[in-house]
Structure formats: C-alpha cells, structure tokens
Motif scaffolding. Structure first.
Motif, PDB file in Angstrom:
ATOM      1  N   UNK A 224       0.843  -1.195   0.000  1.00 46.11           N
ATOM      2  CA  UNK A 224       0.000   0.000   0.000  1.00 46.11           C
ATOM      3  C   UNK A 224       0.881   1.249   0.000  1.00 46.11           C
ATOM      4  N   UNK A 225       1.977   1.172   0.782  1.00 48.76           N
ATOM      5  CA  UNK A 225       2.854   2.348   0.913  1.00 48.76           C
ATOM      6  C   UNK A 225       3.553   2.687  -0.398  1.00 48.76           C
ATOM      7  N   UNK A 226       3.784   1.694  -1.267  1.00 46.75           N
ATOM      8  CA  UNK A 226       4.415   2.034  -2.550  1.00 46.75           C
ATOM      9  C   UNK A 226       3.409   2.740  -3.465  1.00 46.75           C
ATOM     10  N   UNK A 227       2.131   2.422  -3.322  1.00 47.92           N
ATOM     11  CA  UNK A 227       1.096   3.192  -4.041  1.00 47.92           C
ATOM     12  C   UNK A 227       1.065   4.633  -3.535  1.00 47.92           C
ATOM     13  N   UNK A 228       1.259   4.809  -2.226  1.00 43.79           N
ATOM     14  CA  UNK A 228       1.244   6.160  -1.648  1.00 43.79           C
ATOM     15  C   UNK A 228       2.442   6.968  -2.173  1.00 43.79           C
ATOM     16  N   UNK A 229       3.592   6.318  -2.304  1.00 41.42           N
ATOM     17  CA  UNK A 229       4.765   6.989  -2.866  1.00 41.42           C
ATOM     18  C   UNK A 229       4.423   7.502  -4.271  1.00 41.42           C
ATOM     19  N   UNK A 230       3.796   6.626  -5.081  1.00 41.77           N
ATOM     20  CA  UNK A 230       3.427   7.004  -6.456  1.00 41.77           C
ATOM     21  C   UNK A 230       2.443   8.174  -6.448  1.00 41.77           C
ATOM     22  N   UNK A 231       1.532   8.158  -5.472  1.00 44.32           N
ATOM     23  CA  UNK A 231       0.587   9.274  -5.347  1.00 44.32           C
ATOM     24  C   UNK A 231       1.362  10.580  -5.105  1.00 44.32           C
ATOM     25  N   UNK A 232       2.407  10.505  -4.307  1.00 36.45           N
ATOM     26  CA  UNK A 232       3.253  11.678  -4.041  1.00 36.45           C
ATOM     27  C   UNK A 232       3.805  12.245  -5.350  1.00 36.45           C
ATOM     28  N   UNK A 233       4.241  11.358  -6.230  1.00 35.26           N
ATOM     29  CA  UNK A 233       4.787  11.808  -7.510  1.00 35.26           C
ATOM     30  C   UNK A 233       3.697  12.469  -8.359  1.00 35.26           C
ATOM     31  N   UNK A 234       2.487  11.906  -8.325  1.00 33.57           N
ATOM     32  CA  UNK A 234       1.374  12.521  -9.064  1.00 33.57           C
ATOM     33  C   UNK A 234       1.088  13.924  -8.498  1.00 33.57           C
ATOM     34  N   UNK A 235       1.112  14.038  -7.181  1.00 32.76           N
ATOM     35  CA  UNK A 235       0.914  15.338  -6.499  1.00 32.76           C
ATOM     36  C   UNK A 235       1.969  16.333  -6.978  1.00 32.76           C
ATOM     37  N   UNK A 236       3.205  15.866  -7.090  1.00 27.43           N
ATOM     38  CA  UNK A 236       4.301  16.721  -7.562  1.00 27.43           C
ATOM     39  C   UNK A 236       4.049  17.172  -9.007  1.00 27.43           C
ATOM     40  N   UNK A 237       3.621  16.230  -9.855  1.00 22.68           N
ATOM     41  CA  UNK A 237       3.359  16.575 -11.262  1.00 22.68           C
ATOM     42  C   UNK A 237       2.240  17.614 -11.375  1.00 22.68           C
ATOM     43  N   UNK A 238       1.212  17.439 -10.543  1.00 25.64           N
ATOM     44  CA  UNK A 238       0.099  18.404 -10.559  1.00 25.64           C
ATOM     45  C   UNK A 238       0.593  19.787 -10.156  1.00 25.64           C
ATOM     46  N   UNK A 239       1.490  19.818  -9.178  1.00 29.83           N
ATOM     47  CA  UNK A 239       1.982  21.098  -8.656  1.00 29.83           C
ATOM     48  C   UNK A 239       2.983  21.757  -9.590  1.00 29.83           C
ATOM     49  N   UNK A 240       3.880  20.936 -10.171  1.00 30.28           N
ATOM     50  CA  UNK A 240       5.031  21.499 -10.887  1.00 30.28           C
ATOM     51  C   UNK A 240       4.932  21.402 -12.408  1.00 30.28           C
ATOM     52  N   UNK A 241       4.045  20.536 -12.892  1.00 35.40           N
ATOM     53  CA  UNK A 241       3.938  20.372 -14.342  1.00 35.40           C
ATOM     54  C   UNK A 241       5.065  19.555 -14.939  1.00 35.40           C
ATOM     55  N   UNK A 242       5.830  18.901 -14.090  1.00 33.84           N
ATOM     56  CA  UNK A 242       6.894  18.028 -14.600  1.00 33.84           C
ATOM     57  C   UNK A 242       7.154  16.881 -13.631  1.00 33.84           C
ATOM     58  N   UNK A 243       7.951  15.919 -14.082  1.00 32.90           N
ATOM     59  CA  UNK A 243       8.270  14.802 -13.199  1.00 32.90           C
ATOM     60  C   UNK A 243       9.428  15.161 -12.263  1.00 32.90           C
ATOM     61  N   UNK A 244       9.486  14.547 -11.098  1.00 31.54           N
ATOM     62  CA  UNK A 244      10.681  14.743 -10.270  1.00 31.54           C
ATOM     63  C   UNK A 244      11.913  14.167 -10.981  1.00 31.54           C
ATOM     64  N   UNK A 245      13.046  14.656 -10.655  1.00 30.06           N
ATOM     65  CA  UNK A 245      14.328  14.224 -11.247  1.00 30.06           C
ATOM     66  C   UNK A 245      14.323  14.400 -12.767  1.00 30.06           C
ATOM     67  N   UNK A 246      13.621  15.427 -13.214  1.00 33.09           N
ATOM     68  CA  UNK A 246      13.449  15.659 -14.650  1.00 33.09           C
ATOM     69  C   UNK A 246      14.800  15.692 -15.384  1.00 33.09           C
ATOM     70  N   UNK A 247      14.853  14.969 -16.464  1.00 31.38           N
ATOM     71  CA  UNK A 247      16.033  15.009 -17.332  1.00 31.38           C
ATOM     72  C   UNK A 247      17.210  14.193 -16.833  1.00 31.38           C
ATOM     73  N   UNK A 248      17.057  13.549 -15.681  1.00 30.54           N
ATOM     74  CA  UNK A 248      18.198  12.779 -15.168  1.00 30.54           C
ATOM     75  C   UNK A 248      18.154  11.338 -15.684  1.00 30.54           C
ATOM     76  N   UNK A 249      19.316  10.743 -15.930  1.00 28.86           N
ATOM     77  CA  UNK A 249      19.321   9.362 -16.429  1.00 28.86           C
ATOM     78  C   UNK A 249      18.840   8.382 -15.357  1.00 28.86           C
ATOM     79  N   UNK A 250      18.265   7.242 -15.785  1.00 28.16           N
ATOM     80  CA  UNK A 250      17.712   6.270 -14.833  1.00 28.16           C
ATOM     81  C   UNK A 250      18.692   5.884 -13.723  1.00 28.16           C
TER      82      UNK A 250
END
Ligand code: ATP
Length: 323
Positions: A224-250
């Motif tokens: 469940x907690x890994x789904x919550x982590x993913x939700x955090x990333x969606x929250x970030x995208x909504x706020x910032x209009x981009x993904x975290x660690x944008x442009x960085x290699x895997x």
C-alpha cells in the motif's frame, strides 16, 4: 458443463477454481465475437487498447499473447480479472467484463472520453491551480483508498493511468501490473527494462530491489505504501507540471531514490502544508508514509476556497477553477 470436483471447487477450461470464483467469473466472460473492435487508441506494456462497442462505447485492452500462452499467464490474467470485478467506485474505471479464452484475452472497460493527467500536464502543459490540484488529488485518494480498503494494490499509479473527464477523476489499470510484466513481447524501455517515465513513481524499497528483481524475475515488493509513494509523484506533477528528477538518467534516479534522496523543493512555490504532503508520501521508510485515509484528511485541511459538495456528486473543475 463444469465437472464438480469437491464442494468448493469446479473445473472450467481445465482449470481448478474455487467454486464461488468459477461461478462468478463466468458472469463476466464476454465472448470475443460479441465485441466490435474499432480503432486502436494506443499500445502499452499490456498489449493494445482499442475503441470498441459492446452494449455502448467501451475500451478493449487486448493482451499480447504472442509470446505468452502458458497456464501461468492465464491464471494470472484470471486472477486480475477477479480483482477487477470487485471494484465499484466513481473514481475507478468501470470494469465490464473480459474475454478469457486463449488466445483471445481482453479486458473490457468503460471508455474514458476525457484526457489523462499525463496528456494534460505533460503534453498540453495545462496549469492546475491549487484548488483544482487539491480536488483532483482528493478524488485520486478516494479511489485509491477504496482500492486499498478492498485489499487491492494499484502497483502502477501514474498520470498516464488517471483520466480526467468533466472534472471527474477516473483511475485505470489497477492491479494489471503482474499481467503486463508477463508480456515480454511488449517490453519497451531502456537496457534495464525500465519504461520511460516509470522510475519516478517507484518507492525506494522497489528501486532497491530492481536489480535483484531483474536477476531472479521475482515480483517487486509492492505494498500500500508504494502506491502512496506514487501518489506523491502525481501530487508533484500536478503542482510542478513536470516529473521529479526531470532530465536525469535512470541510473542517477535509482541511486538517489535508493539512498533516500528526494527531488529538491526549493523552487516549488507552495505552502509548507503542500510540500509536507510530498515529504510524507516520499518518506524513505514505507511505514512512515500516510495511508489514503490520512491523506484525505490532510488534503481536506489545506486552505482552499470551500465548495459545497458531496462525495457522490462529481465536482466540476471548471466551476472550481473559476471560483
Ligand atoms: P503503460 O503500458 O506503460 O502503462 P499506457 O498507460 O500508455 O502505458 P495502456 O494502459 O495500455 O498503456 O494504454 C494505451 C492507451 O490507451 C493510452 O493512450 C491510454 O490513455 C488509452 N486507454 C487506456 N484505457 C482507456 C480507457 N478506459 N478509455 C480510453 N482510453 C484508454
């Protein structure tokens, strides 16, 4: 005709199923010939998604069976379907049935006429104000809270799997991850087998097990907690209009997330409460992440222009955005 094996089991198509499961599974079986398959909408790891018609407009996800025709996959598929049919929530895509006769395996759901958050945020570059962001996040958290209460993990929560239709959030693709994983024929991505845009949704415990996972082909430790982590990333995208660690290699992202480093928020113009949600969802230790009930509580307390609403009535964003 099923041959009854015991009081609790039946055999269907050569498979043993718990009796209750077998009976209710048949209710959801759609003969492939009844489906009118239209244009292809797109292709994912799962296979192809088509616009279609079955008692109305539907989306048909056809599983790529080219490389997979073993019993294990079929079992997996049927398990996913049995998960799907348990879901009834206004923020989750409506499961209508499935074709379960190999080689034709398909999932039929309602057709989302809106856009995905991915399209809105990353392609159309739409800006979400704080009210809209909060309302969207609340609906995502409601759908996810429902899934978790039913004991279902999404495992692949991301903006590509969240539709916005007349202001209403519709989450798709929950629980299909183990099926997609088996579709080797569709594997897209880089040398690590990581599809683009996937990594930033993966919690540290998943990122840390990526290599072992590749070697032993074991399931990732979703929770469940890994789904919550993913939700955090969606929250970030909504706020910032981009993904975290944008442009960085895997490799750089894997290293940072695995070590507990987070996307810096210094440039994010938002209140402490809003940033705290990110920090909570992205907590390094799974046990420190809030559940969706708590997140809903936190989201509800964010200062915003109040709107009269009830959970059973979709909130129209156009209204809230203008108010
Ligand atoms: P991935 O496989 O990496 O998750 P994806 O999410 O793009 O990528 P799919 O979920 O297979 O892959 O979707 C393929 C396309 O079909 C996407 O454009 C998606 O938006 C669209 N799609 C999926 N489900 C529906 C639906 N119920 N209604 C309308 N379009 C849909």
């Amino acid at each position: 005709q099923d041959s009854q094996v015991s009081d609790t089991e039946t055999i269907t198509d050569g498979h043993r199923w718990p009796r209750q499961n077998s009976l209710s599974m048949r209710e959801w079986d759609i003969p492939y010939d009844e489906l009118q398959i239209g244009d292809e909408i797109g292709a994912g790891r799962f296979g192809k998604v088509y616009r279609g018609y079955w008692h109305g407009d539907v989306a048909i996800k056809v599983l790529n069976m080219e490389y997979v025709n073993d019993e294990k996959t079929l079992e997996h598929f049927k398990m996913e379907v049995s998960t799907f049919r348990k879901t009834r929530h206004e923020n989750l895509v409506l499961f209508m049935g499935a074709c379960m006769k190999p080689p034709r395996l398909a999932i039929v759901t309602s057709l989302s006429k809106g856009n995905t958050l991915y399209t809105l945020i990353h392609l159309r570059k739409d800006k979400f104000n704080m009210n809209k962001t909060t309302i969207v996040a609340q609906q995502i958290a409601q759908g996810m809270g429902y899934l978790h209460a039913k004991g279902i993990l999404h495992k692949d929560l991301k903006t590509k799997n969240i539709f916005l239709e007349n202001g209403k959030v519709v989450i798709t693709d929950f629980g299909l991850f183990s099926v997609t994983k088996l579709c080797h024929g569709n594997r897209k991505g880089d040398s690590l087998g990581i599809p683009p845009g996937w990594l930033c949704y993966l919690a540290p415990e998943l990122v840390r097990s990526l290599h072992a996972h590749q070697a032993h082909n074991e399931d990732l430790a979703f929770g469940k907690a890994s789904d919550v982590y993913a939700f955090g990333t969606v929250w970030y995208e909504l706020l910032c209009g981009e993904w975290p660690f944008k442009g960085q290699p895997p490799e750089a992202i894997i290293w940072q997330v695995g070590k507990g480093m987070k996307q810096p928020l210094a440039n994010l113009q938002a209140s402490r409460d809003v940033k705290d949600i990110l920090m909570l969802c992205w907590s390094f230790h799974a046990k420190d992440r809030p559940d969706f009930i708590r997140l809903l509580n936190i989201l509800d307390k964010l200062p915003k222009k109040r709107l009269a609403r009830s959970p059973s009535h979709p909130i129209h964003l156009s209204r809230s955005a203008e108010s």
